[in-house]
Design an enzyme around this catalytic site. Structure first.
Site, PDB file in Angstrom:
ATOM      1  N   LYS A  98       0.859  -1.194   0.000  1.00 51.71           N
ATOM      2  CA  LYS A  98       0.000   0.000   0.000  1.00 51.71           C
ATOM      3  C   LYS A  98       0.894   1.242   0.000  1.00 51.71           C
ATOM      4  CE  LYS A  98      -4.178  -1.816   2.022  1.00 51.71           C
ATOM      5  NZ  LYS A  98      -3.773  -3.219   1.767  1.00 51.71           N
ATOM      6  N   ASP A 132      -1.544  -2.179  -4.052  1.00 51.75           N
ATOM      7  CA  ASP A 132      -2.957  -2.240  -3.676  1.00 51.75           C
ATOM      8  C   ASP A 132      -3.617  -0.885  -3.941  1.00 51.75           C
ATOM      9  OD1 ASP A 132      -2.712  -4.833  -2.740  1.00 51.75           O
ATOM     10  OD2 ASP A 132      -2.732  -4.300  -0.627  1.00 51.75           O
ATOM     11  N   ARG A 185      -5.206  -6.201 -11.027  1.00 48.12           N
ATOM     12  CA  ARG A 185      -6.038  -7.048 -10.168  1.00 48.12           C
ATOM     13  C   ARG A 185      -7.392  -6.351 -10.077  1.00 48.12           C
ATOM     14  NH1 ARG A 185      -4.460  -6.475  -4.303  1.00 48.12           N
ATOM     15  NH2 ARG A 185      -2.910  -8.095  -4.636  1.00 48.12           N
ATOM     16  N   GLY A 189     -13.903  -3.511  -4.388  1.00 50.03           N
ATOM     17  CA  GLY A 189     -13.574  -2.303  -3.624  1.00 50.03           C
ATOM     18  C   GLY A 189     -14.017  -2.441  -2.183  1.00 50.03           C
ATOM     19  N   ALA A 190     -13.133  -2.057  -1.252  1.00 47.98           N
ATOM     20  CA  ALA A 190     -13.371  -2.343   0.165  1.00 47.98           C
ATOM     21  C   ALA A 190     -13.622  -1.111   1.016  1.00 47.98           C
ATOM     22  CB  ALA A 190     -12.161  -3.099   0.720  1.00 47.98           C
ATOM     23  N   THR A 227     -11.953 -12.045  -6.220  1.00 47.56           N
ATOM     24  CA  THR A 227     -13.322 -12.069  -5.708  1.00 47.56           C
ATOM     25  C   THR A 227     -13.609 -13.432  -5.094  1.00 47.56           C
ATOM     26  OG1 THR A 227     -15.665 -11.793  -6.272  1.00 47.56           O
ATOM     27  CG2 THR A 227     -14.282 -12.787  -7.972  1.00 47.56           C
ATOM     28  N   HIS A 228     -14.547 -13.446  -4.130  1.00 51.18           N
ATOM     29  CA  HIS A 228     -15.030 -14.726  -3.592  1.00 51.18           C
ATOM     30  C   HIS A 228     -16.451 -14.962  -4.072  1.00 51.18           C
ATOM     31  CE1 HIS A 228     -12.443 -12.548  -0.711  1.00 51.18           C
ATOM     32  NE2 HIS A 228     -11.768 -13.667  -0.769  1.00 51.18           N
ATOM     33  N   ARG A 289     -12.138  -4.387   7.965  1.00 58.06           N
ATOM     34  CA  ARG A 289     -12.722  -4.344   6.609  1.00 58.06           C
ATOM     35  C   ARG A 289     -13.267  -5.721   6.215  1.00 58.06           C
ATOM     36  NH1 ARG A 289      -8.355  -0.959   5.414  1.00 58.06           N
ATOM     37  NH2 ARG A 289      -7.252  -2.602   4.296  1.00 58.06           N
ATOM     38  N   ARG A 290     -12.622  -6.784   6.715  1.00 61.60           N
ATOM     39  CA  ARG A 290     -13.127  -8.134   6.405  1.00 61.60           C
ATOM     40  C   ARG A 290     -14.469  -8.372   7.113  1.00 61.60           C
ATOM     41  NH1 ARG A 290      -9.164  -7.094   3.800  1.00 61.60           N
ATOM     42  NH2 ARG A 290     -10.862  -6.436   2.493  1.00 61.60           N
TER      43      ARG A 290
HETATM   44  C1  LIG Z   1      -6.831 -10.907  -3.412  1.00 62.24           C
HETATM   45  C2  LIG Z   1      -7.643  -9.709  -3.040  1.00 62.24           C
HETATM   46  C3  LIG Z   1      -7.047  -8.462  -3.034  1.00 62.24           C
HETATM   47  C4  LIG Z   1      -7.793  -7.321  -2.744  1.00 62.24           C
HETATM   48  N1  LIG Z   1      -7.209  -6.083  -2.842  1.00 62.24           N
HETATM   49  C5  LIG Z   1      -7.966  -4.985  -2.652  1.00 62.24           C
HETATM   50  C6  LIG Z   1      -7.445  -3.685  -2.872  1.00 62.24           C
HETATM   51  O1  LIG Z   1      -6.287  -3.499  -3.233  1.00 62.24           O
HETATM   52  N2  LIG Z   1      -8.279  -2.622  -2.684  1.00 62.24           N
HETATM   53  C7  LIG Z   1      -9.587  -2.774  -2.300  1.00 62.24           C
HETATM   54  O2  LIG Z   1     -10.312  -1.785  -2.169  1.00 62.24           O
HETATM   55  N3  LIG Z   1     -10.092  -4.004  -2.065  1.00 62.24           N
HETATM   56  C8  LIG Z   1      -9.326  -5.099  -2.229  1.00 62.24           C
HETATM   57  N4  LIG Z   1      -9.884  -6.343  -2.014  1.00 62.24           N
HETATM   58  C9  LIG Z   1     -11.200  -6.460  -1.342  1.00 62.24           C
HETATM   59  C10 LIG Z   1     -12.345  -6.409  -2.328  1.00 62.24           C
HETATM   60  O3  LIG Z   1     -12.459  -5.120  -2.866  1.00 62.24           O
HETATM   61  C11 LIG Z   1     -13.668  -6.799  -1.665  1.00 62.24           C
HETATM   62  O4  LIG Z   1     -13.931  -5.943  -0.596  1.00 62.24           O
HETATM   63  C12 LIG Z   1     -13.702  -8.229  -1.140  1.00 62.24           C
HETATM   64  O5  LIG Z   1     -13.007  -9.103  -1.969  1.00 62.24           O
HETATM   65  C13 LIG Z   1     -15.163  -8.727  -1.029  1.00 62.24           C
HETATM   66  O6  LIG Z   1     -15.757  -8.711  -2.288  1.00 62.24           O
HETATM   67  P1  LIG Z   1     -16.136 -10.048  -3.121  1.00 62.24           P
HETATM   68  O7  LIG Z   1     -15.702  -9.829  -4.513  1.00 62.24           O
HETATM   69  O8  LIG Z   1     -15.553 -11.233  -2.473  1.00 62.24           O
HETATM   70  O9  LIG Z   1     -17.705 -10.062  -3.180  1.00 62.24           O
HETATM   71  P2  LIG Z   1     -18.872  -9.838  -2.111  1.00 62.24           P
HETATM   72  O10 LIG Z   1     -20.085  -9.538  -2.907  1.00 62.24           O
HETATM   73  O11 LIG Z   1     -18.470  -8.896  -1.015  1.00 62.24           O
HETATM   74  O12 LIG Z   1     -18.986 -11.277  -1.484  1.00 62.24           O
HETATM   75  C14 LIG Z   1     -19.400 -12.410  -2.232  1.00 62.24           C
HETATM   76  C15 LIG Z   1     -19.363 -13.634  -1.329  1.00 62.24           C
HETATM   77  O13 LIG Z   1     -18.011 -13.894  -0.958  1.00 62.24           O
HETATM   78  C16 LIG Z   1     -17.912 -14.315   0.381  1.00 62.24           C
HETATM   79  N5  LIG Z   1     -17.127 -13.321   1.135  1.00 62.24           N
HETATM   80  C17 LIG Z   1     -16.755 -12.093   0.720  1.00 62.24           C
HETATM   81  N6  LIG Z   1     -16.007 -11.469   1.663  1.00 62.24           N
HETATM   82  C18 LIG Z   1     -15.925 -12.326   2.688  1.00 62.24           C
HETATM   83  C19 LIG Z   1     -15.296 -12.278   3.948  1.00 62.24           C
HETATM   84  N7  LIG Z   1     -14.594 -11.207   4.364  1.00 62.24           N
HETATM   85  N8  LIG Z   1     -15.422 -13.362   4.759  1.00 62.24           N
HETATM   86  C20 LIG Z   1     -16.119 -14.450   4.366  1.00 62.24           C
HETATM   87  N9  LIG Z   1     -16.738 -14.552   3.178  1.00 62.24           N
HETATM   88  C21 LIG Z   1     -16.643 -13.512   2.349  1.00 62.24           C
HETATM   89  C22 LIG Z   1     -19.317 -14.441   0.884  1.00 62.24           C
HETATM   90  O14 LIG Z   1     -19.758 -15.752   0.642  1.00 62.24           O
HETATM   91  C23 LIG Z   1     -20.070 -13.463   0.021  1.00 62.24           C
HETATM   92  O15 LIG Z   1     -21.433 -13.772  -0.076  1.00 62.24           O
HETATM   93  C24 LIG Z   1      -9.161  -7.471  -2.364  1.00 62.24           C
HETATM   94  C25 LIG Z   1      -9.756  -8.724  -2.376  1.00 62.24           C
HETATM   95  C26 LIG Z   1      -9.032  -9.838  -2.711  1.00 62.24           C
HETATM   96  C27 LIG Z   1      -9.717 -11.166  -2.752  1.00 62.24           C
END
Ligand SMILES: Cc1cc2nc3c(=O)[nH]c(=O)nc-3n(C[C@H](O)[C@H](O)[C@H](O)COP(=O)(O)OP(=O)(O)OC[C@H]3O[C@@H](n4cnc5c(N)ncnc54)[C@H](O)[C@@H]3O)c2cc1C
Length: 308
Positions: A98, A132, A185, A189-190, A227-228, A289-290
């Site tokens: 960062k 990041d 990547r 967005g978090a 993404t998850h 944030r998580r």
């Molecule tokens: C490798 C990686 C790098 C990242 N880097 C950045 C960055 O540089 N800047 C930035 O702003 N954001 C970053 N993020 C965070 C990202 O922006 C999201 O906030 C985060 O990934 C949750 O979004 P999602 O795509 O998983 O979908 P969401 O719609 O939030 O979640 C979809 C599903 O995923 C699962 N899930 C999501 N989050 C969690 C959690 N914390 N615990 C358990 N289950 C969960 C749940 O089943 C949920 O229903 C990063 C994420 C990842 C995976």
């Protein structure tokens, strides 16, 4: 649950709670769900374990918004050690950094100089540096720094960036980054962003994610889809299959401790998966944030605490 999301994001900025949490032993137990440990050695050990499961890694030394140049250099020093140890132990990992940790808020020139030196060291050790993306007041300056570093012919391809699908500007940014050959990547967005710059509705953020992911998949550069969300992942898989884009041409990225089942499933299907592994003493804002992303995590974490 937007109210809970906002509450956790607000708590992520709370200094006294942060100080208490990071110094208490209960805090250490709580954070272990999403954080590899406090020391470099913990991160390298977990990295080796994740590599053994067939996954690539990116290591993140936690910490944000340093206030002095000494702190910025100290933060950078950890990344030098990581790059050296990754090479010495032949681990499969790059690093995620960062720019606020490198002094961006106080002194953008210092952050750029440190990032440039880190990119040089990554290049020298055959590695890659991912910057990041933080909140929207920093988007432009972060893009500018990464683009200037990547424009140096000897560092081309040694640095990459993150784009967030919740921002209105992201399509234009991606077009430019692809044209300049910069690895992206893509994430949703978090941070908590105002309606003037970001889509307020999750359905719009998701639709934009699919659109931007398709742009990245069609480009000749190796990108990461972070993404998850199984709907996003299914959309990317089917777009790649329709266009005959080989699985080796891109990777999925997920956070350490989140959807481990899905990580393993994608590896078994032959996709590249990279796990983002954070470590370090300053774990509190990352951890909050998580929780903001999935408030139900509070219950899992509480259960884990009482089990120990
Ligand atoms: C490798 C990686 C790098 C990242 N880097 C950045 C960055 O540089 N800047 C930035 O702003 N954001 C970053 N993020 C965070 C990202 O922006 C999201 O906030 C985060 O990934 C949750 O979004 P999602 O795509 O998983 O979908 P969401 O719609 O939030 O979640 C979809 C599903 O995923 C699962 N899930 C999501 N989050 C969690 C959690 N914390 N615990 C358990 N289950 C969960 C749940 O089943 C949920 O229903 C990063 C994420 C990842 C995976």
């Amino acid at each position: 649950m937007p109210v809970l999301r906002s509450a956790f994001i607000a708590l992520s900025h709370n200094r006294s709670l942060r100080k208490f949490a990071e110094q208490s032993s209960i805090g250490g137990k709580l954070s272990s769900r999403f954080v590899a440990g406090l020391e470099i050695e913990d991160a390298l050990r977990v990295c080796a374990q994740v590599n053994k499961q067939g996954m690539h890694v990116t290591l993140d030394s936690l910490g944000e918004s340093v206030s002095t140049a000494v702190e910025a250099h100290r933060a950078a020093d950890i990344y030098y050690q990581l790059l050296d140890q990754i090479a010495a132990r032949k681990l499969d990992s790059n690093i995620s950094v960062k720019l606020t940790q490198m002094g961006l808020t106080q002194d953008p020139a210092l952050a750029e100089a440190i990032a440039t030196n880190l990119a040089e060291h990554a290049h020298a050790t055959g590695n890659f540096l991912r910057i990041d993306m933080e909140d929207s007041p920093l988007t432009q300056v972060t893009l500018d720094i990464v683009r200037r570093i990547n424009a140096r012919p000897d560092l081309r391809g040694s640095i990459g960036i993150v784009i967030q699908s919740y921002l209105f500007r992201s399509q234009a940014d991606i077009e430019q980054l692809i044209a300049e050959g910069i690895r992206v990547r893509l994430c949703k967005g978090a941070y908590k962003e105002p309606g003037e710059v970001a889509f307020p509705k999750k359905s719009d953020v998701d639709a934009n994610y699919v659109k931007l992911a398709n742009m990245l998949l069609q480009s000749p550069i190796y990108h990461g889809l972070a993404t998850h969300d199984e709907t996003m992942i299914a959309a990317a898989k089917s777009f790649a299959a329709q266009r005959n884009i080989d699985r080796s041409q891109f990777e999925f990225q997920m956070l350490f401790g989140v959807r481990r089942d899905l990580q393993r499933k994608l590896v078994a299907e032959g996709y590249n998966v990279r796990v983002y592994i954070p470590f370090g003493r300053e774990w509190y804002p990352y951890f909050m944030r998580r929780l903001a992303e999935r408030p139900a995590n509070v219950f899992f974490i509480a259960k884990q605490l009482f089990r120990q």
